[in-house]
Design a protein around this motif. Structure first.
Motif: not given
Length: 277
Positions: A82-98, A261-271
């Protein structure tokens, strides 16, 4: 970022009725944040702070300004689902935009033949400091952060006061720590600004050949030394080489922030480590 800023961003993103994350069993999971294209990393510390807030163990070998390739891992994550899903978009927004800003900035820096590349105040309200930081990560200069950093006399100031009155008034009121920059659109105005004692002259929307002639004229008159010369307006990746060869000191571009343009960055659950019996 400040804790109050972070919590404001989180409140905006999660809202008051987060059903999608709350229905997920809170198993411990491992995940990766991955770049889907080549670029320059920025927002690393902001994303790390977001993950830490949600008690997610985030590890990375990257720093601000690191070059990344497609399929490179930016972060490895270990924490509750749950924590990873809640943090995902906010973290990726910072990373992608910056990272997008840093990547575009580096492209300009690479083509500028050693001329300083700077940003402008054409930034997203409330997000300026992060966008300025991304320009730095890309190898650029942040330029002034706000109106108090430098006294910039632009065309509309001159329209109201006139060049001489504007520069004189600025000299009377500015702190000794503040440089005075004057925006000009032709050779005559540049010469006048130099003679008035401007610290920085910004050539606004002037052609590269006209800037080159103006710089030569300033040098011939003995008023080039001690003045920082900046070019802005109408400069692109296609013509930046022409401007860099004029003898200019700085090239400033609003495009670093307003057109990146935002850099394309993804989060993938692996295990997933299931806790259900």
């Amino acid at each position: 970022m400040l804790l109050k800023e972070l919590e404001s961003f989180i409140e905006e993103d999660i809202g008051y009725n987060d059903v999608s994350c709350s229905i997920v069993p809170d198993h411990r999971v491992q995940a990766e944040v991955v770049s889907n294209e080549d670029g320059i990393a920025a927002g690393i510390s902001e994303a790390a702070q977001i993950f830490e807030y949600f008690d997610i163990l985030a590890t990375t070998d990257l720093t601000e300004g690191s070059a990344i390739k497609k399929d490179d891992t930016i972060f490895t994550l270990d924490g509750g689902a749950r924590s990873i899903l809640r943090a995902e978009r906010l973290a990726l927004n910072f990373l992608g935009r910056m990272s997008g800003i840093a990547t575009l900035t580096r492209r300009y820096v690479d083509r500028a033949n050693g001329v300083r590349i700077a940003g402008t105040r054409k930034t997203t309200p409330g997000f300026r400091k992060f966008e300025k930081k991304a320009v730095i990560a890309g190898g650029g200069d942040p330029h002034r952060f706000n109106l108090s950093d430098t006294v910039m006399i632009k065309d509309n100031h001159i329209a109201v006061l006139g060049l001489e009155r504007a520069v004189s008034a600025a000299r009377e009121r500015a702190s000794f720590t503040q440089k005075i920059e004057v925006e000009v659109e032709d050779m005559a105005s540049a010469i006048h600004a130099a003679e008035m004692g401007a610290d920085i002259i910004m050539f606004d929307n002037m052609a590269a050949d006209e800037i080159e002639k103006t710089i030569k004229t300033l040098a011939d008159r003995g008023i080039r030394d001690g003045i920082i010369l900046e070019a802005s307006g109408g400069i692109s990746l296609e013509n930046i080489g022409d401007y860099a060869r004029t003898g200019i000191d700085v090239i400033s571009l609003g495009a670093l922030t307003h057109s990146s343009r935002w850099l394309d960055i993804s989060l993938r659950i692996k295990q997933i480590q299931r806790t259900e019996k």
